[in-house]
Every structure is written in C-alpha cells, then in structure tokens.
Design a protein around this motif. Sequence first.
Motif, PDB file in Angstrom:
ATOM      1  N   PRO A  48      44.775  14.320 -11.555  1.00 12.21           N
ATOM      2  CA  PRO A  48      43.472  13.790 -11.985  1.00 12.21           C
ATOM      3  C   PRO A  48      43.560  13.266 -13.411  1.00 12.21           C
ATOM      4  N   VAL A  49      42.763  12.264 -13.705  1.00 12.53           N
ATOM      5  CA  VAL A  49      42.770  11.669 -15.035  1.00 12.53           C
ATOM      6  C   VAL A  49      42.474  12.731 -16.097  1.00 12.53           C
ATOM      7  N   GLU A  50      41.551  13.629 -15.771  1.00 14.67           N
ATOM      8  CA  GLU A  50      41.170  14.638 -16.759  1.00 14.67           C
ATOM      9  C   GLU A  50      42.309  15.638 -17.018  1.00 14.67           C
ATOM     10  N   TYR A  51      43.089  15.943 -15.992  1.00 16.08           N
ATOM     11  CA  TYR A  51      44.260  16.831 -16.158  1.00 16.08           C
ATOM     12  C   TYR A  51      45.240  16.172 -17.121  1.00 16.08           C
ATOM     13  N   ARG A  52      45.487  14.886 -16.896  1.00 23.41           N
ATOM     14  CA  ARG A  52      46.415  14.136 -17.764  1.00 23.41           C
ATOM     15  C   ARG A  52      45.885  14.097 -19.205  1.00 23.41           C
ATOM     16  N   ARG A  53      44.589  13.814 -19.330  1.00 26.97           N
ATOM     17  CA  ARG A  53      43.993  13.676 -20.658  1.00 26.97           C
ATOM     18  C   ARG A  53      44.059  15.004 -21.428  1.00 26.97           C
ATOM     19  N   GLN A  54      43.746  16.079 -20.705  1.00 23.23           N
ATOM     20  CA  GLN A  54      43.764  17.405 -21.346  1.00 23.23           C
ATOM     21  C   GLN A  54      45.180  17.803 -21.753  1.00 23.23           C
ATOM     22  N   LEU A  55      46.140  17.504 -20.869  1.00 23.03           N
ATOM     23  CA  LEU A  55      47.528  17.852 -21.204  1.00 23.03           C
ATOM     24  C   LEU A  55      48.012  17.077 -22.417  1.00 23.03           C
ATOM     25  N   ILE A  56      47.677  15.785 -22.445  1.00 23.49           N
ATOM     26  CA  ILE A  56      48.097  14.984 -23.608  1.00 23.49           C
ATOM     27  C   ILE A  56      47.497  15.606 -24.863  1.00 23.49           C
ATOM     28  N   ARG A  57      46.213  15.914 -24.825  1.00 23.60           N
ATOM     29  CA  ARG A  57      45.543  16.494 -26.006  1.00 23.60           C
ATOM     30  C   ARG A  57      46.249  17.775 -26.448  1.00 23.60           C
ATOM     31  N   LEU A  58      46.481  18.661 -25.497  1.00 18.80           N
ATOM     32  CA  LEU A  58      47.020  19.975 -25.859  1.00 18.80           C
ATOM     33  C   LEU A  58      48.478  19.903 -26.318  1.00 18.80           C
ATOM     34  N   ILE A  59      49.293  19.159 -25.567  1.00 18.59           N
ATOM     35  CA  ILE A  59      50.726  19.105 -25.917  1.00 18.59           C
ATOM     36  C   ILE A  59      50.908  18.348 -27.232  1.00 18.59           C
ATOM     37  N   GLU A  60      50.118  17.298 -27.398  1.00 15.00           N
ATOM     38  CA  GLU A  60      50.212  16.516 -28.640  1.00 15.00           C
ATOM     39  C   GLU A  60      49.831  17.383 -29.844  1.00 15.00           C
ATOM     40  N   GLN A  61      48.752  18.143 -29.708  1.00 16.93           N
ATOM     41  CA  GLN A  61      48.351  19.027 -30.820  1.00 16.93           C
ATOM     42  C   GLN A  61      49.433  20.060 -31.104  1.00 16.93           C
ATOM     43  N   HIS A  62      50.054  20.533 -30.021  1.00 19.23           N
ATOM     44  CA  HIS A  62      51.115  21.520 -30.188  1.00 19.23           C
ATOM     45  C   HIS A  62      52.299  20.895 -30.948  1.00 19.23           C
ATOM     46  N   ALA A  63      52.668  19.660 -30.546  1.00 16.42           N
ATOM     47  CA  ALA A  63      53.785  18.970 -31.215  1.00 16.42           C
ATOM     48  C   ALA A  63      53.480  18.768 -32.700  1.00 16.42           C
ATOM     49  N   HIS A  64      52.270  18.296 -32.984  1.00 12.89           N
ATOM     50  CA  HIS A  64      51.894  18.085 -34.398  1.00 12.89           C
ATOM     51  C   HIS A  64      51.980  19.410 -35.171  1.00 12.89           C
ATOM     52  N   SER A  65      51.579  20.488 -34.518  1.00 17.15           N
ATOM     53  CA  SER A  65      51.582  21.801 -35.196  1.00 17.15           C
ATOM     54  C   SER A  65      52.995  22.199 -35.605  1.00 17.15           C
ATOM     55  N   GLU A  66      53.962  21.871 -34.741  1.00 18.68           N
ATOM     56  CA  GLU A  66      55.352  22.221 -35.072  1.00 18.68           C
ATOM     57  C   GLU A  66      55.824  21.404 -36.278  1.00 18.68           C
ATOM     58  N   ILE A  67      55.499  20.125 -36.278  1.00 19.92           N
ATOM     59  CA  ILE A  67      55.964  19.235 -37.353  1.00 19.92           C
ATOM     60  C   ILE A  67      55.279  19.597 -38.680  1.00 19.92           C
ATOM     61  N   ILE A  68      53.968  19.773 -38.617  1.00 22.84           N
ATOM     62  CA  ILE A  68      53.246  20.135 -39.851  1.00 22.84           C
ATOM     63  C   ILE A  68      53.589  21.584 -40.222  1.00 22.84           C
ATOM     64  N   GLY A  69      53.826  22.408 -39.185  1.00 23.13           N
ATOM     65  CA  GLY A  69      54.120  23.829 -39.420  1.00 23.13           C
ATOM     66  C   GLY A  69      55.416  24.047 -40.181  1.00 23.13           C
ATOM     67  N   ALA A  70      56.272  23.042 -40.182  1.00 24.48           N
ATOM     68  CA  ALA A  70      57.533  23.174 -40.939  1.00 24.48           C
ATOM     69  C   ALA A  70      57.277  23.070 -42.442  1.00 24.48           C
ATOM     70  N   LEU A  71      56.129  22.518 -42.832  1.00 25.61           N
ATOM     71  CA  LEU A  71      55.922  22.228 -44.260  1.00 25.61           C
ATOM     72  C   LEU A  71      55.698  23.461 -45.145  1.00 25.61           C
ATOM     73  N   PRO A  72      54.795  24.394 -44.765  1.00 29.19           N
ATOM     74  CA  PRO A  72      54.591  25.534 -45.677  1.00 29.19           C
ATOM     75  C   PRO A  72      55.878  26.318 -45.930  1.00 29.19           C
ATOM     76  N   GLU A  73      56.664  26.568 -44.879  1.00 33.26           N
ATOM     77  CA  GLU A  73      57.928  27.299 -45.068  1.00 33.26           C
ATOM     78  C   GLU A  73      58.988  26.413 -45.711  1.00 33.26           C
ATOM     79  N   GLY A  74      58.946  25.122 -45.377  1.00 35.03           N
ATOM     80  CA  GLY A  74      59.950  24.189 -45.908  1.00 35.03           C
ATOM     81  C   GLY A  74      59.976  24.204 -47.430  1.00 35.03           C
ATOM     82  N   THR A  75      58.797  24.370 -48.032  1.00 39.03           N
ATOM     83  CA  THR A  75      58.748  24.345 -49.501  1.00 39.03           C
ATOM     84  C   THR A  75      59.448  25.567 -50.102  1.00 39.03           C
TER      85      THR A  75
END
Length: 332
Positions: A48-75
């Motif tokens: 369903p379109v909504e399943y796809r849309r929700q997955l994109i939202r959730l996985i994308e947010q998760h991916a961003h969290s990993e990339i941004i999450g590297a910053l506080p420790e990276g410093t």
Amino acid sequence: MYGGGYIFDEPNRNQLREEQQHDEPEKLAAFEERIAKGEKIEPGDWMPVEYRRQLIRLIEQHAHSEIIGALPEGTWITRAPGFKRKLALIAKVQDEIGHGQLLYNAAETLGKSREAMINDLLSGKSKYSNVFNYPAETWADVAVIGFLIDAAAIVNQVANAKGSYGPYCRALERICYEESFHLKQGHDAFIELATGTPAQKEMLQDALNRWWQPIMHFFGPPDKSSSHSEKLMQWKVKMASNDDMRNQFLESYVPKIWELGLTLPDPALRKNAETGRWEYTDPDWDEFFRVINGGGPCNMERLQVRKWAEEKGRWVRKALMKPTEKRVLPVA
Ligand SMILES: CC(C)(COP(=O)(O)OP(=O)(O)OC[C@H]1O[C@@H](n2cnc3c(N)ncnc32)[C@H](O)[C@@H]1OP(=O)(O)O)[C@@H](O)C(=O)NCCC(=O)NCCSC(=O)Cc1ccccc1
C-alpha cells in the motif's frame, strides 16, 4: 543544499501516484494476510502507498539519526582519555556512519533517492532522533551516550529487526551486531567513571542527570499520543509500542545504574511489583516536541556541520558521477 544535482526522481513520484490508484481492497487484503503470516515484504512486491510512505519516513529518520548521531561523540575523538579509547571511539563513530549508509540503501529501495533524503535533512523537513540535539559537554557524556543511548537503540532495533520489510530488517540485524560492540565500549567507559575518583563519579552523575530526560524521550511520545504506532504495529514495522520499549529499557538498565550507586533525576521512578511495569514522572513532552521540531540546544549547529560537509564533499560526488549525470537539476 545538496548540490550534486539530485532531486526526488519524478518516475518514483509517478509510480507512487499510480500505485495509489491501485490500492484495491483485494490487493490490500492479500498484503495484510502476508504480514499476518510473518512473511517479509520485498522491494518489488505490491505494497500500500501508506506502507511505503511510512517506511520511507521511519527508515529515513533512522538513517539521519545515525549520521547526525556521529557528531556529539565525534567531537570527543581527539580528547578521549588514552590511545585505546580514542581508537575505540574512531571505530564506533565510523560504524555509525556506516549504519546511516545501510539505512539510506534500505530506504532507497522504496523509491526515494538518497539525495532527496539528504536534502530533506538539510532543509529541516525530515526529523532525526531528539537525543542528538544536546551537547556532549564532558567525557562522561560520551560514556552515557555509548552505554545508555546505544542500549536504547538496541532495544528498539532488536525488536524491529523482526518486522515486515525485508531490506530494513536485514540492515537492522547487521546494525545490532555492531551496536552490541558499541554498548560494550560505552559500558566499559561508564563503569570506569562510576568506580573511579569522586570527581569522575560526580562528572558521570552530572551527565546522567542531564541526559535522563532526552533518553526517556528517545522512545517517542506516550502510546496514547503516538500518531503512527497503530498503523505501524498493524503492519509489523514497529514490533513494540513506544511505552513498551521504554519499559523494556527501564527494566534492563535502571537496576544496572542503581547498582553502581548512581541516582536518576526522577523521585517517582520505581517498578510496580503488582503490574511489573515501571512508573515514572512524565518527561516534559513540550520540550520533546520543541527539540524534534528544530528548537533544541544544538539543532542549528548539527545541521550546519552537515551542510558544511555536503558543500565540501560536492566535488568528490561530482567527480564520481558519469559525465551524463553531471548537469545540475533543481532541488525538489
Ligand atoms: C519509535 C520511533 C522513534 C518513533 O515512533 P513513530 O511511530 O515513528 O512516531 P510516533 O507516532 O510515536 O511519534 C510522533 C512524531 O514524533 C517523532 N518522534 C518520535 N520519537 C522521536 C525521537 N526520539 N526523536 C525525533 N522524533 C521523534 C516521529 O517521527 C513523529 O513525527 P513525524 O510524524 O514523522 O513528523 C520510530 O520512529 C522508530 O522506531 N524509528 C527507528 C529507530 C530510530 O530512528 N532510532 C534513532 C536512533 S539510532 C541511534 O540512536 C544509534 C546511535 C546511538 C548512539 C550514537 C549514534 C547513533
């Protein structure tokens, strides 16, 4: 903006529109039957379109969290106490970026390009985890992140790795292996401070006091006000509710913190012997929504660092592109 010349591909938009028209009841019923049977949904399968849309939202947010999450420790890489801790932190931060790559790959299988995702991160359209909008002020903050935020992430990821979307589950399985190493290095740093000099213990207690509320927020709003949980749980994308995951985290980690003689800044925190569930003071949810919508102490700084990295890396991306791809397209 991500200037490599990328947009959310029009063919994918059209594909989504087309599928919307085909969200027919029979197809939906067959899809939900597969989910109920515990089958994995793969990228080429009808969904369903909504399943796809929700997955994109959730996985994308998760991916961003990993990339941004590297910053506080990276410093802290250059300031970590001792060569071994520096090495371990470099490896950990590198892993987090790798997790981001795995997750962007998984989200791309749903039809949104990585470049569109990065654009949405940089423009503030996409969210990422609340916890990474706070500063890592001392080495003890790094220990709290490495132990408790990694632990919280593992609770979430181990559950959702048994979910319904194949590419996301496979990425989570691999991520969980690596996160268990991160948890060990965080736990080791945490124990060292907790059992160290009075000054070290005080520094750890201070970090714990500051991080406790963001960690309580990490699992998302209470079930009664979680807008996406019902559908996501029905479709087995989320395998436990926000409150259940929060409870599981408290069950596993509060006793470990208390055993070390540390305290948590919530006098109401206790396990109810009758219900078996943890009780706590509701964290400030206004603060949570302020932070996830761009108003946290470090939101601006985090995005500025990412924008700088995108700018500086543009020539590398361009050099890697095929000559035909080098024209610059408008940003969506
Ligand atoms: C459970 C939840 C986070 C939220 O459940 P949902 O059903 O999706 O939402 P719900 O309806 O309950 O909420 C309503 C609104 O609130 C938003 N929101 C909620 N919570 C948060 C939040 N904490 N932060 C920011 N926003 C949040 C939510 O998006 C929605 O807004 P929207 O409508 O989109 O505008 C879910 O998305 C999930 O499991 N994600 C995958 C795991 C994942 O992303 N993990 C990340 C950490 S990885 C890591 O730490 C590794 C590491 C460790 C150490 C160092 C470096 C790296």
